[in-house]
Scaffold this motif. Structure first.
Motif, PDB file in Angstrom:
ATOM      1  N   ARG A 372      48.170 -86.207 -12.675  1.00 44.92           N
ATOM      2  CA  ARG A 372      47.842 -86.333 -11.131  1.00 44.92           C
ATOM      3  C   ARG A 372      48.532 -85.079 -10.498  1.00 44.92           C
ATOM      4  N   PHE A 373      47.762 -84.398  -9.778  1.00 44.52           N
ATOM      5  CA  PHE A 373      48.233 -83.336  -8.962  1.00 44.52           C
ATOM      6  C   PHE A 373      47.799 -83.312  -7.508  1.00 44.52           C
ATOM      7  N   PHE A 374      48.615 -82.631  -6.766  1.00 43.14           N
ATOM      8  CA  PHE A 374      48.289 -82.430  -5.324  1.00 43.14           C
ATOM      9  C   PHE A 374      48.701 -81.041  -4.940  1.00 43.14           C
ATOM     10  N   PHE A 375      47.559 -80.201  -4.680  1.00 40.49           N
ATOM     11  CA  PHE A 375      47.891 -78.787  -4.427  1.00 40.49           C
ATOM     12  C   PHE A 375      47.514 -78.513  -2.725  1.00 40.49           C
ATOM     13  N   THR A 376      48.314 -77.995  -2.053  1.00 38.95           N
ATOM     14  CA  THR A 376      48.162 -77.293  -0.564  1.00 38.95           C
ATOM     15  C   THR A 376      47.284 -76.084  -0.974  1.00 38.95           C
ATOM     16  N   ILE A 377      46.434 -75.732  -0.016  1.00 38.81           N
ATOM     17  CA  ILE A 377      45.668 -74.670  -0.182  1.00 38.81           C
ATOM     18  C   ILE A 377      45.744 -73.750   1.202  1.00 38.81           C
ATOM     19  N   GLY A 378      45.757 -72.492   1.472  1.00 38.38           N
ATOM     20  CA  GLY A 378      46.038 -71.934   2.834  1.00 38.38           C
ATOM     21  C   GLY A 378      46.641 -70.553   2.532  1.00 38.38           C
ATOM     22  N   LEU A 379      46.584 -70.043   3.989  1.00 39.81           N
ATOM     23  CA  LEU A 379      47.160 -68.806   4.324  1.00 39.81           C
ATOM     24  C   LEU A 379      48.559 -68.821   4.766  1.00 39.81           C
ATOM     25  N   GLY A 380      49.218 -67.753   4.356  1.00 43.26           N
ATOM     26  CA  GLY A 380      50.623 -67.579   5.050  1.00 43.26           C
ATOM     27  C   GLY A 380      51.015 -66.088   5.124  1.00 43.26           C
ATOM     28  N   THR A 381      52.399 -65.807   5.038  1.00 45.86           N
ATOM     29  CA  THR A 381      52.674 -64.303   5.545  1.00 45.86           C
ATOM     30  C   THR A 381      53.614 -63.906   4.288  1.00 45.86           C
ATOM     31  N   ASN A 382      53.864 -62.517   4.246  1.00 47.80           N
ATOM     32  CA  ASN A 382      54.942 -61.836   3.521  1.00 47.80           C
ATOM     33  C   ASN A 382      55.426 -60.989   4.696  1.00 47.80           C
ATOM     34  N   PRO A 383      56.857 -60.838   4.481  1.00 44.64           N
ATOM     35  CA  PRO A 383      57.727 -59.936   5.372  1.00 44.64           C
ATOM     36  C   PRO A 383      57.117 -58.460   5.275  1.00 44.64           C
ATOM     37  N   CYS A 384      56.966 -57.820   6.080  1.00 49.11           N
ATOM     38  CA  CYS A 384      56.437 -56.441   6.123  1.00 49.11           C
ATOM     39  C   CYS A 384      57.585 -55.489   5.771  1.00 49.11           C
ATOM     40  N   PRO A 385      57.524 -54.573   4.773  1.00 51.05           N
ATOM     41  CA  PRO A 385      58.481 -53.882   4.129  1.00 51.05           C
ATOM     42  C   PRO A 385      59.175 -52.892   5.081  1.00 51.05           C
ATOM     43  N   ARG A 386      60.498 -52.643   4.957  1.00 49.84           N
ATOM     44  CA  ARG A 386      61.015 -51.665   5.794  1.00 49.84           C
ATOM     45  C   ARG A 386      60.505 -50.329   6.194  1.00 49.84           C
ATOM     46  N   ASN A 387      60.351 -49.844   7.116  1.00 48.66           N
ATOM     47  CA  ASN A 387      59.929 -48.540   7.382  1.00 48.66           C
ATOM     48  C   ASN A 387      58.219 -48.527   7.208  1.00 48.66           C
ATOM     49  N   HIS A 388      57.796 -49.758   7.529  1.00 47.09           N
ATOM     50  CA  HIS A 388      56.479 -49.882   7.073  1.00 47.09           C
ATOM     51  C   HIS A 388      55.863 -50.426   8.474  1.00 47.09           C
ATOM     52  N   THR A 389      54.688 -50.185   8.790  1.00 43.30           N
ATOM     53  CA  THR A 389      53.836 -50.856  10.097  1.00 43.30           C
ATOM     54  C   THR A 389      52.789 -51.727   9.386  1.00 43.30           C
ATOM     55  N   CYS A 390      52.964 -52.980   9.463  1.00 42.02           N
ATOM     56  CA  CYS A 390      52.004 -53.976   8.872  1.00 42.02           C
ATOM     57  C   CYS A 390      51.049 -54.474   9.934  1.00 42.02           C
ATOM     58  N   GLN A 391      50.057 -55.109   9.792  1.00 41.71           N
ATOM     59  CA  GLN A 391      48.888 -55.456  10.702  1.00 41.71           C
ATOM     60  C   GLN A 391      48.446 -57.069  10.352  1.00 41.71           C
ATOM     61  N   GLY A 392      49.445 -57.578   9.912  1.00 40.67           N
ATOM     62  CA  GLY A 392      49.218 -58.945   9.796  1.00 40.67           C
ATOM     63  C   GLY A 392      49.790 -59.778  10.888  1.00 40.67           C
ATOM     64  N   PRO A 393      49.748 -61.116  10.879  1.00 42.65           N
ATOM     65  CA  PRO A 393      50.447 -61.860  12.169  1.00 42.65           C
ATOM     66  C   PRO A 393      51.931 -61.431  12.513  1.00 42.65           C
ATOM     67  N   ASN A 394      52.019 -61.241  13.866  1.00 47.83           N
ATOM     68  CA  ASN A 394      53.235 -60.867  14.180  1.00 47.83           C
ATOM     69  C   ASN A 394      54.013 -59.665  13.174  1.00 47.83           C
ATOM     70  N   GLY A 395      53.163 -58.743  12.973  1.00 47.91           N
ATOM     71  CA  GLY A 395      53.629 -57.547  12.313  1.00 47.91           C
ATOM     72  C   GLY A 395      54.085 -57.979  10.627  1.00 47.91           C
ATOM     73  N   SER A 396      53.486 -59.041  10.186  1.00 46.11           N
ATOM     74  CA  SER A 396      53.684 -59.376   9.039  1.00 46.11           C
ATOM     75  C   SER A 396      52.859 -58.905   7.885  1.00 46.11           C
ATOM     76  N   MET A 397      52.665 -59.402   6.668  1.00 42.58           N
ATOM     77  CA  MET A 397      51.393 -59.139   5.751  1.00 42.58           C
ATOM     78  C   MET A 397      50.719 -60.383   5.579  1.00 42.58           C
ATOM     79  N   PHE A 398      49.403 -60.470   5.703  1.00 45.99           N
ATOM     80  CA  PHE A 398      48.807 -61.700   5.142  1.00 45.99           C
ATOM     81  C   PHE A 398      49.043 -61.883   3.622  1.00 45.99           C
ATOM     82  N   ALA A 399      49.250 -63.224   3.354  1.00 44.63           N
ATOM     83  CA  ALA A 399      49.201 -63.812   2.131  1.00 44.63           C
ATOM     84  C   ALA A 399      48.518 -65.031   1.940  1.00 44.63           C
ATOM     85  N   ALA A 400      48.179 -65.655   0.843  1.00 45.98           N
ATOM     86  CA  ALA A 400      47.515 -66.934   0.465  1.00 45.98           C
ATOM     87  C   ALA A 400      48.194 -67.405  -0.556  1.00 45.98           C
ATOM     88  N   SER A 401      48.228 -68.825  -0.726  1.00 45.85           N
ATOM     89  CA  SER A 401      48.867 -69.587  -1.779  1.00 45.85           C
ATOM     90  C   SER A 401      48.340 -70.909  -2.122  1.00 45.85           C
TER      91      SER A 401
END
Length: 595
Positions: A372-401
């Motif tokens: 038996r397995f239980f998997f959560t599915i959805g979007l999240g974020t990765n932090p924006c690299p230093r000295n880099h401008t990101c366009q994801g939520p609140n200046g982060s980078m979109f990710a999924a997991s």
């Protein structure tokens, strides 16, 4: 591609075998007499071609210069051999979506999962046998976003003298729903991954590669289906769109759904189809008894559940009755598609699917569960690299997991690493790895979320995913598996069409909110659940599937919204060998591409 090239008489198939189909689609292939268990040869030349849509010409990757690509036609029990030659600068791999690939995992196709991609100037021969399947599937590129133009239908006819379990159609019509981008899709995804934001959306939807008359400069680029009164047509529907679930309807005509993902179902009537990317469905269209002296639009438009931007447009085709006067202006009827976010329709439609569950076509649902397995599915974020401008939520980078693990493909194919691990004793006899990792993947993918929260309620403050590289789940051969896939609302609830390679699975339950094992499992359908290879995890809900791990190899599972796969919403299952010779992964072919 015009309607005439997509219309084929079912009776003609029985009389002429596949001569006409082969000549239309693969000029380099010699047709063979239709009989049980023959070998069918195809050659796919991947080459660039200038194609114009919406008054915009661009060079796209194609197969044999065709867009959409050529059809594969075979019967249940046939062996299919496709020689793929890469003439373009991009690395290429082809996935035969929905084919079980029993003991032929090396032919499944996803890049860096079952093979390294075919490099420029190189060749690979895909070789597999179609076992226990009949209906409509499809093939597409399975690397980056190249499947935006590299795709085509797989038509699996029943064995000779075996009839359809529904009305014999007068003609059969493959209809592929897709997306057209004026810009290069490789540039689009590369830009999105660099900035961390959402990708640019498509400029049009298409039917058999044609946008339809509602788009600018597309009056002539409209798919037309000419029909006769009082006839039954089999429409082989495929959603090849990159990022959109689609509604489909034909004005003033009722459709009868008879098949899902190349599995017969209990027929049901509907005015509108909902089909997710990756899914296929055969539907019967019965034309009016007498010529109505009118024309009818067929239309496809998006079903939207996420918060991001989307292509809010509609592709159209025209249903014409033969014998209508060419000079007189005919009345044109238009279908009314459901609202963009009509989840009520989506739910009611999905709940109508049931397996035939007959003696000839049984529903072999696992009644007991080993794993038996239980998997959560959805979007999240990765932090924006230093000295880099990101366009994801609140200046982060979109990710999924999946289970908060954002999967990263290795630079060596997982199946090759697994096969080497078998040879070097990576696994014990009970299916447990003797070491947690090898050079390519680790075997510690969690069976349930490591951090539990109210999955469809108020989202947690921490939206960051875990970047765990390539983690897999190891299964002993023929284990019965139950998997609950739970949508999350971390960055907004959203429907996710999940595709499992190498298996069909039974959809034994689905619902909204958080899955409750005590309440929801009691209502599982273990008698006639639909059998599929791609299923939508409901927006803000869950879906339960069961399958037997009866196919040794490494099998990808991922969201078929391509942007979500790019962001990491994917994982892999490793199924170990059984004891019998026909339960073991065969050695790799000699021409397997190297990384």
């Amino acid at each position: 591609m015009g309607a005439s090239s997509y219309l084929h008489s079912a009776s003609a198939l029985s009389r002429l075998g596949v001569f006409l189909l082969f000549s239309l689609c693969v000029s380099s292939v010699l047709p063979e007499v239709v009989m049980a268990g023959i070998t069918r040869h195809y050659k796919f030349d991947i080459k660039m071609k200038n194609v114009t849509r919406l008054c915009h010409t661009k060079s796209i990757a194609t197969v044999n210069g065709q867009f959409p690509g050529p059809r594969i036609v075979a019967r249940e029990g046939d062996r299919v051999v496709i020689k793929v030659v890469n003439h373009v600068q991009n690395n290429i791999s082809i996935h035969w979506h929905g084919i079980r690939q029993l003991q032929s995992g090396w032919a499944d196709g996803p890049a860096y999962v079952t093979q390294c991609p075919i490099q420029t100037g190189q060749t690979y021969v895909y070789n597999f046998t179609i076992t226990g399947q009949r209906g409509t599937l499809w093939w597409h590129a399975h690397i980056s976003w190249l499947r935006s133009t590299i795709y085509g239908p797989i038509i699996i006819l029943p064995k000779p003298n075996v009839p359809y379990p529904f009305t014999k159609p007068y003609k059969e019509v493959p209809m592929i729903l897709g997306e057209w981008f004026n810009d290069d899709t490789e540039a689009i995804i590369n830009q999105a991954m660099l900035t961390g934001g959402g990708p640019n959306v498509s400029d049009a939807y298409t039917i058999n590669g044609l946008p339809g008359h509602l788009y600018n400069c597309s009056a002539k680029d409209t798919f037309k289906l000419k029909v006769k009164p009082g006839k039954t047509y089999l429409l082989r529907l495929i959603n090849a769109a990159l990022n959109d679930e689609l509604f489909f309807s034909i004005a003033n005509h009722t459709l009868i759904v008879v098949d899902a993902d190349a599995v017969y179902i209990k027929p049901f009537e509907t005015d509108t189809i909902l089909i997710a990317p990756g899914q296929t469905s055969n539907v019967l269209l019965k034309t009016k008894a007498f010529n109505p002296k009118a024309t009818f639009l067929m239309a496809a438009g998006p079903y939207v559940t996420g918060l991001g931007t989307f292509d809010n447009s509609t592709t159209t085709g025209i249903l014409e009755y033969e014998g209508n006067p060419t000079i007189k202006r005919l009345q044109l009827f238009r279908p009314v598609l459901p609202s963009l976010n009509d989840t009520s329709f989506a739910t009611n439609f999905t709940n109508k699917f049931r397996s035939l569950a007959t003696t000839q076509y049984p529903a072999n649902v696992p009644q007991n569960v080993d794993k038996r397995f239980f998997f959560t599915i959805g979007l999240g974020t990765n932090p924006c690299p230093r000295n880099h401008t990101c366009q994801g939520p609140n200046g982060s980078m979109f990710a999924a997991s999946v289970n908060n693990i954002s999967f990263a493909l290795p630079t060596t194919a997982l199946l090759q690493a697994h096969f080497s691990g078998q040879l070097t004793g990576l696994y014990s006899s009970n299916g447990v790895s003797t070491q947690k990792k090898n050079r390519v993947f680790t075997t510690d993918f969690p069976s349930s979320p490591t951090h539990k929260f109210n999955y469809t309620g108020t989202p947690p403050n921490n939206t960051q995913v875990s970047n765990g590289g390539a983690k897999v789940v190891v299964l002993p051969f023929n284990a019965s598996v139950e998997l609950i896939m739970q949508d999350t609302s971390i960055l907004g609830a959203e429907s996710h069409p999940l595709h499992l390679h190498g298996f069909n699975f039974f959809v034994v339950g689905q619902g909204f909110g958080n899955y409750d094992v005590n309440k929801d499992s009691a209502n599982f359908n273990l008698l006639d659940p639909v059998e599929r290879n791609t299923i939508g995890v409901p927006v803000g809900g869950w879906v339960a599937i069961r399958f037997f791990a009866d196919n040794p190899g490494v099998w990808f599972m991922h969201c078929h919204l391509e942007i979500h796969t790019s962001w990491g919403l994917k994982m892999a299952w490793v199924v170990l060998d059984g004891k019998l010779p026909n339960q073991k992964l065969t050695p790799p072919p000699s021409d397997l591409p190297k990384c």
